[in-house]
Design a protein around this motif. Structure first.
Motif, short mmCIF file in Angstrom:
data_model
loop_
_atom_site.label_atom_id
_atom_site.label_comp_id
_atom_site.label_asym_id
_atom_site.label_seq_id
_atom_site.Cartn_x
_atom_site.Cartn_y
_atom_site.Cartn_z
N GLY A 356 1.04 -1.21 0.03
CA GLY A 356 -0.13 -0.06 -0.11
C GLY A 356 0.71 1.27 0.06
O GLY A 356 2.00 1.11 -0.26
N ALA A 357 0.27 2.46 0.08
CA ALA A 357 1.02 3.90 0.17
C ALA A 357 1.83 3.69 1.32
O ALA A 357 1.79 3.20 2.51
N ALA A 358 3.06 4.28 1.07
CA ALA A 358 4.27 4.24 2.02
C ALA A 358 4.10 5.35 2.79
O ALA A 358 3.99 6.61 1.85
N GLU A 359 3.91 5.81 4.06
CA GLU A 359 3.87 7.06 4.84
C GLU A 359 5.15 7.51 5.19
O GLU A 359 6.11 6.40 5.69
N GLY A 360 5.51 8.76 5.43
CA GLY A 360 6.57 9.27 5.98
C GLY A 360 7.95 9.34 5.15
O GLY A 360 8.74 9.57 5.48
N LEU A 361 7.56 9.00 3.83
CA LEU A 361 8.83 9.05 2.86
C LEU A 361 8.96 10.34 1.94
O LEU A 361 7.87 11.02 1.86
N ALA A 362 10.00 10.91 1.58
CA ALA A 362 10.06 11.89 0.71
C ALA A 362 9.81 11.42 -0.56
O ALA A 362 9.27 12.42 -1.22
N GLY A 363 9.99 10.26 -1.01
CA GLY A 363 9.46 9.85 -2.36
C GLY A 363 8.20 9.48 -2.55
O GLY A 363 7.28 9.37 -1.63
N GLU A 364 7.71 9.35 -3.53
CA GLU A 364 6.24 8.93 -3.88
C GLU A 364 6.31 7.70 -5.14
O GLU A 364 7.55 7.66 -5.69
N SER A 365 5.22 7.22 -5.26
CA SER A 365 5.34 6.09 -6.29
C SER A 365 5.54 6.60 -7.73
O SER A 365 4.97 7.55 -8.20
N LEU A 366 6.47 6.12 -8.45
CA LEU A 366 6.80 6.40 -9.80
C LEU A 366 5.58 6.20 -10.63
O LEU A 366 5.39 6.71 -11.70
N LEU A 367 4.51 5.36 -10.27
CA LEU A 367 3.58 5.06 -11.12
C LEU A 367 2.43 6.18 -11.18
O LEU A 367 1.62 5.97 -11.99
N ALA A 368 2.62 7.12 -10.11
CA ALA A 368 1.65 8.30 -10.28
C ALA A 368 2.29 9.39 -11.11
O ALA A 368 1.62 10.54 -11.13
N LEU A 369 3.55 9.29 -11.49
CA LEU A 369 3.99 10.42 -12.46
C LEU A 369 3.65 10.36 -13.86
O LEU A 369 3.47 9.50 -14.47
N PRO A 370 3.68 11.49 -14.44
CA PRO A 370 4.29 12.71 -14.06
C PRO A 370 3.33 13.61 -13.22
O PRO A 370 2.09 13.38 -13.12
N ARG A 371 3.71 14.46 -12.34
CA ARG A 371 2.86 15.04 -11.34
C ARG A 371 3.34 16.62 -11.46
O ARG A 371 4.79 17.03 -11.02
N PRO A 372 2.50 17.59 -11.79
CA PRO A 372 3.06 19.18 -11.91
C PRO A 372 3.47 19.50 -10.32
O PRO A 372 2.80 19.07 -9.33
#
Length: 777
Positions: A356-372
């Motif tokens: 599931g979604a990882a909490e507390g990380l600086a990164g985010e899922s690459l699968l959600a990119l691109p993001r403005p």
């Protein structure tokens, strides 16, 4: 966190996982990107519709329907959670791959991964140094958060910061890693969460590796048994290879195939990736695996004045490849404009694995990119710690690139991919906007912990210049303005490596005249002056380095050794005692050597035993204990300790060990065995002048004057320095071979007419220095 939008309207929410995995790979016109290496425009085609495409899309839809549930992309499919393979190719620039538009090398394995997965066109590292970058890769955190700010003096605190391996282990994954460099050894905390962590390097198996790195095929061979053992269950493999890090030494056929050695190393790395993929296919796990391929950082290759990496934060050092092959054929061939970052890898893996979604990380899922609105952070403290220059911070927003320093730089990567036009003065609003990204970060580092002497020496062997930690306060110069000095340092170090020591010393002295806080130059100047036979000046250089980095034990112990050799035993003892708090084992060995010079064999034995108690294995301590036994007349015990030291060292040669054995054998009346030991010392260490001098004395002792002179001919050929010629002259005079001494003096003066060492040797009355017994020969 840097990955968010600092200010402004709320950004659109990323699509759901079901939407992401069901997306048809985008098609359309070619995008153009200027390649900074070949300096021409290179077409990077996007995937176009192909014959048979409906079948592929049907397979994609079928996989998506099976894999995606309400819990997310990584929910177990019919075969359970997907295997995860994370491949890190050290020092690989994105723009040196065909997948990113480069035409100078062939990388079929990486090309195949790119065709089967997503290619992130602008991905960045958070640090141009191996350890901090990999810490971000395996935690999903930025360097200010995970705390690893340099290659030495920091450790990943795994209990406080659970790694990707630990999180996957909690999901039931088998976790294994195989790394190819000393920089990622388990002592740095990189083994956090791994059931299997392979960091052993077969000393002597790789010529030139010095026990610090190994070639990719050897690392794969070390990982293969574990991989085979876990192929039937969910597993996570972190696989790190060191090609194409310096020294660039590609194996055949790549050495002959590519005129640029770096490109040959890239091709060699690709071949290893191909072998790994073939192994995954053989085990029947490749198709259903999540495979991520990336790098820790890039390489300067001469751009902006940096050949390697660590000092600057330009795109050649930070822009990296990032390719993600999802299980099955999901999103195959898609290209994502970015920006992406190393810290995005961990949350992506966790999502696909079903966490599931990882909490507390600086990164985010690459699968959600691109993001403005995304921004990526990078930093380097290497200039501060090793050169006395300012640290650097960087922010990328996909198009603009800020480098924060006392002289800030701002570049438009679309219009100026080579970063030649600094817009900081003409774009104040853009500069201020990117600077705001840095406000939410605690950028001040914890001071680096002093590293032991062995770690410093191994980092030096890997090519990292400057091996202390400058304690600098106040305003420091911006590194960009010091590029010329960096080039001068490179020239001086190259001269030293080529044996042109006097040239190297002169160059270093010139550098220090304009940059007196450059720790790297002071340390290298100390070494050069030692090789030139100028111990007092060498000691002065080391003492100046100690003023800049007073917590560097290797500098303290170098000063102790030189002071002891000059007979300044109290000063030597003070330096060694100062190093006790940081590296007790090495400091105790130094104190044992000082005690031997003071004639106190009992104290030497006590210090050597204390060194052994502080750290085992400890070959130098065994050698010191052998010397103490020899000084107390216990020759057989001393020989047994020498044998133990040799066995402990294994295939790694230990300087002066065979020289000590030779002295013991000679004292025992076994001169021929002593000569054989000295030949072994010379074979392993051709620059060991003390071994040549002792061998010449033994050969002359059996009446072979010509043989003794021939030994010293070998010495000056191996060590073409004035001090070597002067030492030969002195030795031959002591042996009563005045004609040979005269020949060496004339030859040396012809080669080094201005040498003060040889000028001093013209006076026979000054040639009374004995050859020291024991470890120094």
């Amino acid at each position: 966190m840097v990955s968010g939008t600092p200010e402004g309207p709320e950004t659109p929410k990323p699509p759901k996982c079901r939407e992401i995995l069901g997306t048809i790979p985008r098609t359309g016109p070619r995008s153009w990107r200027r390649n900074p290496i070949v300096k021409r425009r290179t077409a990077i085609p996007r995937p176009r519709p192909q014959a048979g495409r409906p079948v592929r899309l049907a397979a994609l839809a079928a996989w998506a329907a099976l894999a995606v549930t309400a819990t997310g992309c990584g929910a177990p499919g019919p075969e359970g959670p997907p295997p995860v393979v994370l491949i890190s190719i050290d020092t690989l620039r994105a723009d040196r791959l065909p997948a990113y538009g480069y035409g100078g090398v062939e990388t079929p394995a990486i090309d195949a991964l790119a065709a089967a997965g997503l290619v992130f066109e602008r991905a960045f590292s958070h640090s141009p140094l191996t350890l901090p970058a990999h810490a971000s890769l395996l935690t999903g955190l930025l360097p200010p958060d995970h705390g690893v700010r340099s290659n030495v003096g920091y450790k990943l605190a795994g209990e406080r910061l659970p790694s990707l391996a630990r999180r996957l282990g909690e999901l039931g994954y088998a976790t294994g890693a195989a790394v190819s460099s000393f920089v990622l050894r388990r002592e740095t905390g990189m083994d956090e969460g791994f059931d299997f962590f392979e960091d052993r390097i077969d000393l002597g198996a790789e010529p030139g590796a010095a026990g610090l790195q190994r070639r990719g095929p050897a690392t794969l061979a070390a990982a293969r048994p574990w991989l085979e053992s876990v192929a039937g269950r969910p597993f996570f493999l972190f696989f790190h290879i060191y090609e194409p890090h310096t020294p660039y030494d590609p194996p055949e056929p790549f050495r002959s195939r590519y005129p640029r050695a770096y490109d040959g190393e890239v091709a060699a790395a690709d071949a290893v990736v191909g072998e790994l993929v073939a192994e995954l296919s053989r085990l029947g796990v490749y198709d259903r695996s999540l495979v991520v391929l990336t790098s820790d950082h890039g390489e300067g290759l001469g751009e902006h004045g940096e050949d390697e990496h660590g000092v600057f934060l330009y795109r050649e050092s930070l822009e990296i490849p990032l390719i993600v092959k999802l299980p099955g054929v999901a999103r195959a061939g898609e290209r994502v404009p970015g920006p992406a970052q190393l810290a995005d890898v961990a949350p992506t893996v966790l999502e696909v694995a079903g966490a599931g979604a990882a909490e507390g990380l600086a990164g985010e899922s690459l699968l959600a990119l691109p993001r403005p609105g995304r921004r990526v952070f990078a930093e380097t403290f290497y200039p501060r710690f090793y050169f006395g220059w300012s640290e650097l911070f960087a922010v990328f927003d996909g198009r603009f690139h800020l480098i924060e320093s006392p002289e800030p730089e701002l570049y438009d990567l679309d219009a100026d991919p080579f970063q030649e036009r600094n817009l900081a003065g003409s774009e104040p609003r853009r500069l201020a906007e990117l600077r705001r990204t840095l406000r939410g970060l605690d950028l001040a580092p914890e001071p680096p912990a002093p590293a032991d002497v062995e770690a410093w020496e191994k980092l030096a062997a890997l090519g990292y210049v400057g091996h202390g930690q400058v304690t600098a306060e106040g305003e420091l110069p911006a590194p960009a303005g010091q590029a010329a000095l960096l080039a001068e340092l490179k020239v001086a170090l190259a001269a030293a490596a080529a044996g042109r020591t006097a040239e190297a010393a002169a160059g270093l002295e010139a550098i220090l005249a304009s940059s007196p806080r450059m720790l790297a130059a002071w340390e290298e100047l100390g070494r050069a002056r030692e090789r030139l036979g100028r111990p007092r000046e060498a000691l002065a250089a080391y003492e100046r380095a100690i003023e800049l980095a007073d917590t560097a034990p290797h500098l303290r112990l170098a000063a102790a050794r030189l002071a002891a050799g000059l007979g300044r035993l109290d000063e030597a003892r003070a330096h060694a005692q100062a190093a006790l708090a940081w590296d007790e084992a090495a400091a105790r060995v130094a104190l044992a050597q000082i005690a031997l010079l003071a004639g106190d064999a009992g104290a030497a034995e006590r210090e050597a035993r204390a060194a052994l108690a502080a750290r085992r294995p400890n070959t130098p301590a065994l050698i010191a204990l052998a010397q103490a036994a020899m000084a107390r007349g216990r020759a057989e015990e001393a020989l047994a300790l020498v044998d133990e030291a040799a066995a402990e060292a294994g295939g790694e040669g230990v300087p002066r060990l065979e020289l000590l054995r030779a002295n013991l054998l000679a004292r025992a009346g076994r001169p021929l065995e002593a000569e054989a030991a000295l030949e072994r010392e010379i074979e392993r260490f051709p620059a060991a002048t003390a071994a040549y001098l002792r061998l010449a004395a033994l050969v002359a002792g059996r009446g072979d004057a010509e043989g003794a002179a021939a030994v010293l001919d070998r010495m000056v050929a191996a060590v073409p320095e004035p001090e070597a010629y002067a030492a030969a002259v002195r030795a031959l005079r002591r042996l009563g071979l005045s004609a040979s001494a005269r020949r060496f003096l004339e030859s040396g003066l012809q080669r080094f007419p201005d040498s003060p060492e040889l000028a001093a040797a013209t006076s026979p009355g000054r040639d009374r220095r004995p050859v020291r017994d024991g470890q120094d020969g």
